[in-house]
Motif scaffolding. Structure first.
Motif, mmCIF file in Angstrom:
data_model
loop_
_atom_site.group_PDB
_atom_site.id
_atom_site.type_symbol
_atom_site.label_atom_id
_atom_site.label_comp_id
_atom_site.label_asym_id
_atom_site.label_seq_id
_atom_site.Cartn_x
_atom_site.Cartn_y
_atom_site.Cartn_z
ATOM 1 N N THR A 44 -29.140 -9.672 -7.590
ATOM 2 C CA THR A 44 -29.253 -11.007 -8.091
ATOM 3 C C THR A 44 -29.911 -12.072 -7.185
ATOM 4 O O THR A 44 -30.729 -12.783 -7.711
ATOM 5 N N ILE A 45 -30.059 -11.785 -5.855
ATOM 6 C CA ILE A 45 -30.883 -12.562 -4.924
ATOM 7 C C ILE A 45 -32.488 -12.214 -5.205
ATOM 8 O O ILE A 45 -33.187 -13.134 -5.229
ATOM 9 N N ASP A 46 -32.398 -10.754 -5.448
ATOM 10 C CA ASP A 46 -33.938 -10.396 -5.639
ATOM 11 C C ASP A 46 -34.737 -11.009 -7.029
ATOM 12 O O ASP A 46 -35.702 -11.599 -6.914
ATOM 13 N N LYS A 47 -33.715 -11.055 -7.976
ATOM 14 C CA LYS A 47 -33.784 -11.808 -9.241
ATOM 15 C C LYS A 47 -34.348 -13.208 -8.970
ATOM 16 O O LYS A 47 -35.396 -13.912 -9.552
ATOM 17 N N PHE A 48 -33.554 -13.886 -8.164
ATOM 18 C CA PHE A 48 -33.598 -15.328 -7.927
ATOM 19 C C PHE A 48 -34.955 -15.621 -7.155
ATOM 20 O O PHE A 48 -35.711 -16.465 -7.798
ATOM 21 N N GLU A 49 -35.270 -14.699 -6.468
ATOM 22 C CA GLU A 49 -36.305 -14.979 -5.445
ATOM 23 C C GLU A 49 -37.592 -14.752 -6.294
ATOM 24 O O GLU A 49 -38.793 -15.364 -6.204
ATOM 25 N N GLY A 50 -37.529 -13.586 -7.139
ATOM 26 C CA GLY A 50 -38.730 -13.283 -8.068
ATOM 27 C C GLY A 50 -38.918 -14.365 -9.183
ATOM 28 O O GLY A 50 -40.155 -14.703 -9.423
ATOM 29 N N ALA A 51 -38.005 -15.051 -9.403
ATOM 30 C CA ALA A 51 -38.218 -16.263 -10.595
ATOM 31 C C ALA A 51 -38.625 -17.705 -9.871
ATOM 32 O O ALA A 51 -39.258 -18.323 -10.460
ATOM 33 N N ALA A 60 -40.973 -19.326 -8.647
ATOM 34 C CA ALA A 60 -42.504 -19.128 -8.435
ATOM 35 C C ALA A 60 -42.728 -19.940 -7.415
ATOM 36 O O ALA A 60 -43.806 -19.567 -6.592
ATOM 37 N N ASP A 61 -42.470 -21.120 -7.322
ATOM 38 C CA ASP A 61 -43.069 -22.172 -6.188
ATOM 39 C C ASP A 61 -42.335 -22.045 -4.901
ATOM 40 O O ASP A 61 -42.785 -22.785 -4.066
ATOM 41 N N GLY A 62 -41.451 -21.096 -4.776
ATOM 42 C CA GLY A 62 -40.653 -20.927 -3.470
ATOM 43 C C GLY A 62 -39.852 -22.123 -2.917
ATOM 44 O O GLY A 62 -39.615 -21.739 -1.704
ATOM 45 N N ASN A 63 -39.595 -22.972 -3.488
ATOM 46 C CA ASN A 63 -38.653 -23.908 -3.193
ATOM 47 C C ASN A 63 -37.340 -23.931 -2.883
ATOM 48 O O ASN A 63 -36.433 -24.568 -2.727
ATOM 49 N N GLY A 64 -36.870 -22.748 -3.360
ATOM 50 C CA GLY A 64 -35.198 -22.338 -3.538
ATOM 51 C C GLY A 64 -34.601 -22.834 -4.569
ATOM 52 O O GLY A 64 -33.307 -22.971 -4.496
ATOM 53 N N THR A 65 -35.130 -23.344 -5.467
ATOM 54 C CA THR A 65 -34.440 -23.821 -6.633
ATOM 55 C C THR A 65 -35.327 -23.337 -7.904
ATOM 56 O O THR A 65 -36.471 -23.005 -8.023
ATOM 57 N N LEU A 66 -34.600 -23.411 -9.142
ATOM 58 C CA LEU A 66 -35.052 -22.741 -10.172
ATOM 59 C C LEU A 66 -35.370 -23.960 -11.246
ATOM 60 O O LEU A 66 -34.175 -24.768 -11.719
ATOM 61 N N THR A 67 -36.549 -24.476 -11.685
ATOM 62 C CA THR A 67 -36.707 -25.091 -12.929
ATOM 63 C C THR A 67 -36.159 -24.390 -14.096
ATOM 64 O O THR A 67 -35.753 -23.270 -14.137
ATOM 65 N N ARG A 68 -36.107 -25.132 -15.205
ATOM 66 C CA ARG A 68 -35.734 -24.511 -16.569
ATOM 67 C C ARG A 68 -36.711 -23.421 -16.936
ATOM 68 O O ARG A 68 -36.535 -22.218 -17.312
#
Length: 152
Positions: A116-123, A125-133
């Protein structure tokens, strides 16, 4: 609505025309055969005999195994009709060893959640620790291929 009614009427018309033509063709085919040929055909059918099938014994009796017996047999690896703790735990040990990344015999949360962590870090893209839509949309599971209805 008119198109629907016209389509149904046309379908019925074509179906009845096909049936009438088929009957007409059968009647012409029967009249076209000479009587001698029809007599030969009838004689040939009378002479034909059924093949002799040798007698077989009764079919072997199937040994019915219940779902629970199959489940027990899958776990009882040595076939001694007893299940030990190691026989139950062994399949889980392999999965645990795959998760225990540092091999210390202890499973930390990070080791358990590594995929799950790998999937989050792969998604991210900008490396800010949060995911946009848009970034989160990349984590959607791929659609599964439909299973074939038969194994033909």
């Amino acid at each position: 609505m008119r198109r629907l009614v016209a389509g149904i009427a046309a379908g019925l018309f074509l179906t009845s025309a096909a049936v009438l033509l088929a009957r007409d063709g059968e009647a012409e085919g029967e009249a076209a055969l000479p009587e001698a040929a029809m007599a030969d055909a009838a004689e040939t059918q009378k002479v034909r005999e059924l093949p002799v099938i040798p007698e077989l014994g009764p079919p072997p009796k199937a040994d019915p195994v219940s779902k629970e017996e199959k489940r027990f047999n899958r776990v009882d690896k040595d076939g001694d009709e007893l299940i030990t703790l190691s026989e139950i735990v062994q399949p889980r040990r392999k999965r645990f060893a795959n998760l225990d990344l540092d091999g210390d015999g202890m499973l930390r949360f990070e080791e358990w959640a590594i995929s799950t962590i790998d999937k989050f870090e792969g998604a991210d893209a900008d490396g800010n620790g949060t995911l946009t839509r848009a970034e989160y949309a990349t984590t959607a599971p791929k659609p599964r291929k439909p299973k074939p209805k038969c194994s033909c």
